[in-house]
Scaffold this active site. Structure first.
Site, short mmCIF file in Angstrom:
data_model
loop_
_atom_site.label_atom_id
_atom_site.label_comp_id
_atom_site.label_asym_id
_atom_site.label_seq_id
_atom_site.Cartn_x
_atom_site.Cartn_y
_atom_site.Cartn_z
N ARG A 51 0.69 -1.22 0.06
CA ARG A 51 -0.37 0.15 -0.04
C ARG A 51 0.98 1.41 -0.38
O ARG A 51 0.67 2.36 -1.09
CB ARG A 51 -1.42 0.01 0.72
CG ARG A 51 -1.66 1.17 1.46
CD ARG A 51 -2.86 1.77 2.26
NE ARG A 51 -3.08 0.15 3.34
CZ ARG A 51 -2.27 0.48 4.20
NH1 ARG A 51 -1.34 1.60 4.49
NH2 ARG A 51 -2.97 -0.37 5.62
N TYR A 103 -17.41 16.38 -15.36
CA TYR A 103 -17.11 15.29 -15.56
C TYR A 103 -18.15 14.66 -14.68
O TYR A 103 -18.34 15.23 -13.19
CB TYR A 103 -16.12 14.33 -15.28
CG TYR A 103 -16.13 12.54 -14.86
CD1 TYR A 103 -16.77 12.08 -15.93
CD2 TYR A 103 -16.23 12.44 -13.83
CE1 TYR A 103 -16.81 10.85 -16.24
CE2 TYR A 103 -16.45 10.57 -13.98
CZ TYR A 103 -17.18 10.47 -14.71
OH TYR A 103 -17.05 8.61 -14.73
N ASP A 176 -7.59 18.86 -14.25
CA ASP A 176 -8.46 17.78 -14.77
C ASP A 176 -7.96 16.94 -16.55
O ASP A 176 -8.47 18.17 -17.02
CB ASP A 176 -9.59 17.22 -14.89
CG ASP A 176 -9.93 15.94 -15.03
OD1 ASP A 176 -9.30 14.68 -15.69
OD2 ASP A 176 -10.72 15.07 -14.25
N LYS A 201 -8.74 6.18 -19.05
CA LYS A 201 -9.58 7.10 -20.72
C LYS A 201 -7.75 6.57 -21.35
O LYS A 201 -7.40 5.60 -21.70
CB LYS A 201 -9.61 8.35 -20.48
CG LYS A 201 -10.85 8.66 -19.15
CD LYS A 201 -12.07 8.25 -19.20
CE LYS A 201 -13.07 7.64 -18.09
NZ LYS A 201 -13.12 8.66 -17.13
C1 LIG Z 1 -13.47 8.91 -15.87
C2 LIG Z 1 -13.62 10.80 -15.90
C3 LIG Z 1 -13.06 10.76 -14.34
C4 LIG Z 1 -13.01 9.52 -13.69
O1 LIG Z 1 -12.06 8.43 -13.42
P1 LIG Z 1 -12.37 7.55 -12.76
O2 LIG Z 1 -11.15 6.19 -13.41
O3 LIG Z 1 -14.23 6.66 -13.76
O4 LIG Z 1 -12.76 7.14 -11.63
C5 LIG Z 1 -11.82 12.47 -13.81
N1 LIG Z 1 -12.84 13.03 -15.05
C6 LIG Z 1 -12.25 12.94 -16.55
C7 LIG Z 1 -12.72 13.80 -17.39
C8 LIG Z 1 -13.25 11.76 -16.72
O5 LIG Z 1 -13.14 11.35 -17.71
#
Ligand SMILES: *Cc1c(COP(=O)(O)O)cnc(C)c1O
Length: 389
Positions: A51, A103, A176, A201
């Site tokens: 961890r 998001y 982000d 993604k």
């Molecule tokens: C998918 C997404 C998230 C969340 O991420 P997860 O891996 O699904 O928890 C946060 N910000 C954006 C822009 C996203 O597309």
């Protein structure tokens, strides 16, 4: 070896990774172990318990840090786990300013979780106007949170302006960078404190894991606290998923080029089609923030949003008729996906707020993959043909 002198394609493949000192293995092994033997109490080889740290995760974290041109990186079990850890930086009853087109899951975490558990106050703004930002600042304001291009409306926010405004007021600036990735823009080099990723993604790119990351601009008190919180709250990325993500990162520069080329062609194709009301793509000169996108982004990326002529019925018919594009949430994989934000990804945003920011019932979002572009265009064109059926 000073890896920062290399270009981003080289760093995507080599940063944090070298032949394994014990075996010569060229690829970083999956260290599937929870604990590490100590020579005598407290004498370790740098790892104690997985961890707190695991060599496969360390390799991934250094690679991510190098690609974002940051100073330290932390990998998590999901993008939202990374965001949750980041928000733990804030003392209770803090206030944050966030973009109004976030998001859906980030909105839900802020509004439905942290507001209740930590007394977090949130002001959602369109973040175009530095004066509006300054006047939203309160005594307890601690952080400013942006996403650009935004989701699903692909608004472009001026990163330099936000970083400057945050600095002036002593706020932690967070970007982000999931949609853009470090191939398109590197917010830390423009003065941001922290970059957040859903590595699920584009970074991973193959739609086969859920992962998240935080990368900081500096190695300082803030990054030390994030490292502490990562271990203290515990939502770390597993060694196996760290390995897959390292593998995905190697082709990120190539993939982003291919996504952008396909999306650019499809955006022009949609814009010329009379069955489409309007197309939003940062690489089109019709995009309201086109100039800013040109200045800030090295490429326009693989996401396209468009308004189909009609309403919910027409949107559903189109989405049901696609064959090559899968109707699915998520984005950023090599395969093309289509979705309906109002019903799918952004359903957690209240209907009146969706309306206010422009997530209408005829809005469709495409994550353009790297297939042959002619096949993608044929698929879209056939799916739009429902009126003639
Ligand atoms: C998918 C997404 C998230 C969340 O991420 P997860 O891996 O699904 O928890 C946060 N910000 C954006 C822009 C996203 O597309």
């Amino acid at each position: 070896m000073n890896q920062n002198k290399f270009g981003i394609r080289t760093r995507a493949i080599h940063s944090g990774q070298g032949p394994d000192p014990h075996t010569g293995a060229v690829m970083t092994p999956i260290y599937a172990t929870s604990t590490f033997a100590q020579e005598s109490p407290g004498v370790t080889k740098g790892y104690e318990y997985s961890r707190s740290g695991n060599p496969t995760r360390t390799a991934l974290e250094s690679c991510l840090t190098s690609m974002e041109e940051g100073a330290s990186g932390y990998a998590f079990a999901s993008g939202l786990a990374a965001e949750t850890c980041l928000l733990e930086l804030l003392p209770k009853d803090s206030h944050i300013i966030a973009l109004d087109d976030l998001y859906g899951g980030t909105f839900r975490l802020l509004d439905k979780v942290k507001r209740i558990s930590s007394g977090l106050e949130i002001t959602f703004l369109d973040l175009k106007n530095p004066k509006a930002i300054s006047s939203a600042i309160q005594k307890n304001t601690k952080m400013i949170w942006v996403e650009t291009p935004s989701n699903p409306l692909l608004k472009i926010i001026d990163l330099e302006m936000i970083a400057e405004t945050a600095k002036k007021h002593g706020l932690i600036s967070v970007c982000d960078n999931t949609f853009a990735t470090p191939i398109l823009q590197r917010p830390l080099t423009l003065g941001f404190d922290v970059v957040v990723h859903s590595a699920t993604k584009y970074l991973n790119g193959h739609s086969d894991i859920i992962a998240g990351a935080l990368i900081t601009r500096e190695k300082n008190e803030l990054s030390d606290r994030i490292g502490f919180l990562q271990n203290a709250t515990g939502a770390i990325l597993s060694p196996f998923d760290s390995f897959l993500l390292l593998r995905g990162l190697k082709t990120l520069p190539l993939r982003m080029g291919a996504h952008t080329a396909n999306a650019t062609e499809i955006a022009h194709f949609l814009e010329a089609d009379s069955r489409i009301e309007r197309v939003i793509y940062p690489g089109l000169s019709s995009h309201p923030d086109y100039q800013l996108a040109q200045k800030q982004m090295e490429m326009a990326g693989g996401m396209i949003t468009f308004f189909i002529k009609g309403g919910i019925e027409e949107s559903k018919l189109f989405l049901q008729r696609l064959k090559l594009f899968s109707l699915a949430e998520s984005l950023g994989g090599v395969e093309s996906l289509a979705e309906h934000p109002a019903i799918m990804t952004h359903a957690s945003i209240p209907a009146e707020m969706r309306k206010k920011i422009g997530i209408e019932d005829n809005l469709i979002r495409l994550s353009v993959g790297i297939e042959d572009v002619q096949d993608l265009k044929d698929d879209i064109s056939a799916a739009l043909d429902f009126k003639n059926k």
